[in-house]
Design a protein around this motif. Structure first.
Motif, PDB file in Angstrom:
ATOM      1  N   GLU A   1       0.812  -1.214   0.000  1.00 31.37           N
ATOM      2  CA  GLU A   1       0.000   0.000   0.000  1.00 31.37           C
ATOM      3  C   GLU A   1       0.850   1.270   0.000  1.00 31.37           C
ATOM      4  OE1 GLU A   1      -3.575   2.195   0.013  1.00 31.37           O
ATOM      5  OE2 GLU A   1      -3.170   0.076  -0.383  1.00 31.37           O
ATOM      6  N   VAL A   2       1.984   1.259   0.696  1.00 35.96           N
ATOM      7  CA  VAL A   2       2.834   2.452   0.721  1.00 35.96           C
ATOM      8  C   VAL A   2       3.356   2.762  -0.682  1.00 35.96           C
ATOM      9  CG1 VAL A   2       4.989   3.422   1.610  1.00 35.96           C
ATOM     10  CG2 VAL A   2       3.476   2.155   3.136  1.00 35.96           C
ATOM     11  N   PHE A   3       3.711   1.721  -1.421  1.00 32.19           N
ATOM     12  CA  PHE A   3       4.135   1.913  -2.810  1.00 32.19           C
ATOM     13  C   PHE A   3       3.004   2.516  -3.633  1.00 32.19           C
ATOM     14  CE2 PHE A   3       3.795   0.099  -7.094  1.00 32.19           C
ATOM     15  CZ  PHE A   3       4.922   0.642  -7.684  1.00 32.19           C
ATOM     16  N   ALA A   4       1.789   1.979  -3.471  1.00 32.24           N
ATOM     17  CA  ALA A   4       0.648   2.491  -4.233  1.00 32.24           C
ATOM     18  C   ALA A   4       0.396   3.956  -3.912  1.00 32.24           C
ATOM     19  CB  ALA A   4      -0.596   1.662  -3.920  1.00 32.24           C
ATOM     20  N   GLN A   5       0.498   4.308  -2.635  1.00 32.63           N
ATOM     21  CA  GLN A   5       0.250   5.690  -2.249  1.00 32.63           C
ATOM     22  C   GLN A   5       1.256   6.627  -2.903  1.00 32.63           C
ATOM     23  OE1 GLN A   5       0.004   6.479   1.947  1.00 32.63           O
ATOM     24  NE2 GLN A   5       0.397   8.665   1.665  1.00 32.63           N
ATOM     25  N   ARG A   6       2.522   6.240  -2.888  1.00 32.16           N
ATOM     26  CA  ARG A   6       3.533   7.114  -3.485  1.00 32.16           C
ATOM     27  C   ARG A   6       3.379   7.173  -5.000  1.00 32.16           C
ATOM     28  NH1 ARG A   6       9.785   6.756  -1.650  1.00 32.16           N
ATOM     29  NH2 ARG A   6       8.727   7.111   0.341  1.00 32.16           N
ATOM     30  N   ALA A   7       3.123   6.024  -5.626  1.00 35.37           N
ATOM     31  CA  ALA A   7       3.006   5.985  -7.086  1.00 35.37           C
ATOM     32  C   ALA A   7       1.810   6.785  -7.585  1.00 35.37           C
ATOM     33  CB  ALA A   7       2.907   4.537  -7.564  1.00 35.37           C
ATOM     34  N   LEU A   8       0.702   6.742  -6.843  1.00 33.65           N
ATOM     35  CA  LEU A   8      -0.516   7.419  -7.278  1.00 33.65           C
ATOM     36  C   LEU A   8      -0.640   8.836  -6.728  1.00 33.65           C
ATOM     37  CD1 LEU A   8      -3.029   4.460  -6.850  1.00 33.65           C
ATOM     38  CD2 LEU A   8      -2.044   5.297  -8.981  1.00 33.65           C
ATOM     39  N   GLY A   9      -0.020   9.082  -5.580  1.00 32.56           N
ATOM     40  CA  GLY A   9      -0.218  10.366  -4.926  1.00 32.56           C
ATOM     41  C   GLY A   9       0.884  11.387  -5.127  1.00 32.56           C
ATOM     42  N   LYS A  10       2.089  10.932  -5.426  1.00 30.28           N
ATOM     43  CA  LYS A  10       3.201  11.870  -5.565  1.00 30.28           C
ATOM     44  C   LYS A  10       3.045  12.690  -6.842  1.00 30.28           C
ATOM     45  CE  LYS A  10       8.258  12.123  -5.353  1.00 30.28           C
ATOM     46  NZ  LYS A  10       9.526  11.351  -5.239  1.00 30.28           N
ATOM     47  N   ARG A  11       3.405  13.959  -6.777  1.00 37.32           N
ATOM     48  CA  ARG A  11       3.324  14.848  -7.926  1.00 37.32           C
ATOM     49  C   ARG A  11       4.714  15.379  -8.266  1.00 37.32           C
ATOM     50  NH1 ARG A  11      -0.426  12.335  -8.137  1.00 37.32           N
ATOM     51  NH2 ARG A  11      -2.628  12.925  -8.288  1.00 37.32           N
ATOM     52  N   PHE A  12       4.905  15.670  -9.555  1.00 32.55           N
ATOM     53  CA  PHE A  12       6.221  16.034 -10.058  1.00 32.55           C
ATOM     54  C   PHE A  12       6.129  17.314 -10.889  1.00 32.55           C
ATOM     55  CE2 PHE A  12       5.741  11.500  -9.638  1.00 32.55           C
ATOM     56  CZ  PHE A  12       6.898  11.080  -9.011  1.00 32.55           C
ATOM     57  N   SER A  13       7.244  18.000 -10.993  1.00 26.12           N
ATOM     58  CA  SER A  13       7.316  19.173 -11.862  1.00 26.12           C
ATOM     59  C   SER A  13       8.127  18.816 -13.099  1.00 26.12           C
ATOM     60  CB  SER A  13       7.972  20.349 -11.128  1.00 26.12           C
ATOM     61  OG  SER A  13       9.277  19.998 -10.687  1.00 26.12           O
ATOM     62  N   HIS A  14       7.824  19.496 -14.206  1.00 25.31           N
ATOM     63  CA  HIS A  14       8.535  19.266 -15.464  1.00 25.31           C
ATOM     64  C   HIS A  14       8.494  20.560 -16.268  1.00 25.31           C
ATOM     65  CE1 HIS A  14       9.518  17.578 -19.442  1.00 25.31           C
ATOM     66  NE2 HIS A  14      10.090  16.597 -18.760  1.00 25.31           N
ATOM     67  N   PRO A  15       9.590  20.900 -16.968  1.00 22.66           N
ATOM     68  CA  PRO A  15       9.621  22.165 -17.715  1.00 22.66           C
ATOM     69  C   PRO A  15       8.490  22.317 -18.729  1.00 22.66           C
ATOM     70  CG  PRO A  15      11.823  21.211 -17.580  1.00 22.66           C
ATOM     71  CD  PRO A  15      10.883  20.193 -17.022  1.00 22.66           C
ATOM     72  N   SER A  16       7.997  21.203 -19.273  1.00 18.12           N
ATOM     73  CA  SER A  16       6.958  21.290 -20.303  1.00 18.12           C
ATOM     74  C   SER A  16       5.545  21.302 -19.737  1.00 18.12           C
ATOM     75  CB  SER A  16       7.086  20.110 -21.272  1.00 18.12           C
ATOM     76  OG  SER A  16       6.762  18.892 -20.626  1.00 18.12           O
ATOM     77  N   ALA A  17       5.420  21.186 -18.413  1.00 21.18           N
ATOM     78  CA  ALA A  17       4.091  21.082 -17.801  1.00 21.18           C
ATOM     79  C   ALA A  17       3.762  22.339 -17.007  1.00 21.18           C
ATOM     80  CB  ALA A  17       4.028  19.863 -16.887  1.00 21.18           C
ATOM     81  N   HIS A  18       2.487  22.697 -17.026  1.00 20.08           N
ATOM     82  CA  HIS A  18       1.998  23.798 -16.199  1.00 20.08           C
ATOM     83  C   HIS A  18       1.475  23.197 -14.895  1.00 20.08           C
ATOM     84  CE1 HIS A  18       2.426  26.603 -19.501  1.00 20.08           C
ATOM     85  NE2 HIS A  18       1.746  25.778 -20.284  1.00 20.08           N
ATOM     86  N   GLY A  19       2.187  23.419 -13.830  1.00 28.24           N
ATOM     87  CA  GLY A  19       1.796  22.830 -12.563  1.00 28.24           C
ATOM     88  C   GLY A  19       2.360  21.430 -12.404  1.00 28.24           C
ATOM     89  N   GLU A  20       1.973  20.785 -11.333  1.00 25.92           N
ATOM     90  CA  GLU A  20       2.498  19.462 -11.030  1.00 25.92           C
ATOM     91  C   GLU A  20       1.742  18.383 -11.793  1.00 25.92           C
ATOM     92  OE1 GLU A  20       2.228  19.415  -6.733  1.00 25.92           O
ATOM     93  OE2 GLU A  20       4.357  19.921  -6.597  1.00 25.92           O
ATOM     94  N   ILE A  21       2.438  17.285 -12.087  1.00 26.99           N
ATOM     95  CA  ILE A  21       1.855  16.206 -12.880  1.00 26.99           C
ATOM     96  C   ILE A  21       2.064  14.868 -12.183  1.00 26.99           C
ATOM     97  CG2 ILE A  21       2.089  17.393 -15.089  1.00 26.99           C
ATOM     98  CD1 ILE A  21       4.674  15.902 -15.570  1.00 26.99           C
ATOM     99  N   THR A  22       1.325  13.858 -12.638  1.00 27.22           N
ATOM    100  CA  THR A  22       1.407  12.532 -12.037  1.00 27.22           C
ATOM    101  C   THR A  22       2.624  11.776 -12.565  1.00 27.22           C
ATOM    102  OG1 THR A  22       0.099  11.460 -13.765  1.00 27.22           O
ATOM    103  CG2 THR A  22      -1.108  12.460 -11.923  1.00 27.22           C
ATOM    104  N   LEU A  23       2.867  10.629 -11.957  1.00 33.93           N
ATOM    105  CA  LEU A  23       3.989   9.785 -12.368  1.00 33.93           C
ATOM    106  C   LEU A  23       3.880   9.382 -13.836  1.00 33.93           C
ATOM    107  CD1 LEU A  23       6.486   8.009 -11.437  1.00 33.93           C
ATOM    108  CD2 LEU A  23       4.822   6.167 -11.146  1.00 33.93           C
ATOM    109  N   LEU A  24       2.704   8.932 -14.264  1.00 38.72           N
ATOM    110  CA  LEU A  24       2.537   8.472 -15.643  1.00 38.72           C
ATOM    111  C   LEU A  24       2.589   9.632 -16.629  1.00 38.72           C
ATOM    112  CD1 LEU A  24      -0.201   5.741 -15.132  1.00 38.72           C
ATOM    113  CD2 LEU A  24       2.266   5.444 -15.347  1.00 38.72           C
TER     114      LEU A  24
END
Length: 277
Positions: free
Chosen positions: A158-181
């Motif tokens: 479950e801890v893996f699922a929470q991090r994989a689904l809940g963590k957000r990331f920044s990227h130069p091409s994205a406006h705001g934070e985005i998901t892992l996928l």
């Protein structure tokens, strides 16, 4: 009457994501109730969730689920629609959701067998794409496989699922934070190994070996041949022993133009062979 068993936090996140996708794609279409019911049915099947299966099969308060959804959508707000609908379903169907597991900072430790399973799935995708199109899979295709594997592993960790689904990331091409996928679709992904490295870095994963692993004798090797350092530009034959910088000592099981299959202590892998510099 016993209390209902809480459904996992990760399942709720998957449900929210599916409903959000339906709302974005179909707005307030007349077909939306049926589409939402289909999404719930698909999720119940893939997640093996009996409470969701029961909800889809029996509906709510004696009415078919599609009929209930149609009535609810008349009062649906213009914002936070997926969360609103999940709340409605939760109260009407008596669903209980588990609280998210605490995501302790630092690496997540998973059995190395899970890495092997993910890599095998990704390599199968790569082989199919090469055979059919003579080209590498698109990042979206890698993301589809990874999403399925996250769901599978998340049912046990479950801890893996929470991090994989809940963590957000920044990227130069994205406006705001985005998901892992979403992040994966923006990365330079060109092989199964690059997907694994991406996953390890993004989620801080460490793979653990069971006791006694790493000592298995590599079979089918030709002992008269020396162990050579693996290089994708070199040609190999079945029985050759190779030393891979990441996977360790292995033996070539089969070889064909452009690729080989080698067996290592933790499983088989497809590697490039005879490629130009």
């Amino acid at each position: 009457m016993p209390e209902p068993k809480p459904l996992s936090w990760s399942l709720k996140q998957k449900l929210l994501a599916k409903l959000r996708e339906d709302f974005v794609r179909h707005g307030r279409s007349e077909a939306l109730p049926e589409l939402l019911e289909g999404s719930l049915a698909d999720l119940a099947k893939t997640a093996r969730s009996e409470p969701l299966r029961l909800l889809v099969r029996e509906g709510i308060a004696g009415r078919k689920l599609k009929t209930t959804l149609k009535a609810w959508l008349k009062e649906m707000p213009d914002v936070h629609r997926s969360a609103w609908l999940v709340d409605k379903l939760t109260h009407a169907a008596g669903l209980v959701w588990a609280e998210p597991a605490a995501d302790v900072p630092g690496p997540i430790r998973l059995p190395r067998a899970e890495r092997t399973r993910i890599e095998q799935r990704l390599q199968e995708l790569w082989e199919t794409s090469i055979d059919r199109h003579d080209s590498d899979p698109e990042p979206e295709e890698y993301a589809d496989v990874l999403e399925e594997e996250i769901e599978r592993i998340g049912r046990k960790h479950e801890v893996f699922a929470q991090r994989a689904l809940g963590k957000r990331f920044s990227h130069p091409s994205a406006h705001g934070e985005i998901t892992l996928l979403e992040l994966l679709n923006r990365e330079q992904i060109d092989s199964a190994e690059s997907v694994i490295r991406f996953l390890e870095k993004a989620l801080e994963i460490e793979w653990t070996q069971p006791k006694g692993a790493g000592t298995a004798i590599v079979e089918m090797a030709r002992p008269e041949r020396p162990v050579t350092a693996y290089a994708p530009t070199t040609l190999y034959a079945a029985g050759d022993r190779i030393q891979h910088p990441r996977f360790g000592l292995g033996v070539v099981v089969s070889a064909e133009p452009g690729r080989l299959r080698a067996r290592f202590d933790d499983g088989e892998r497809v590697l490039a062979m005879g490629r130009g510099p």
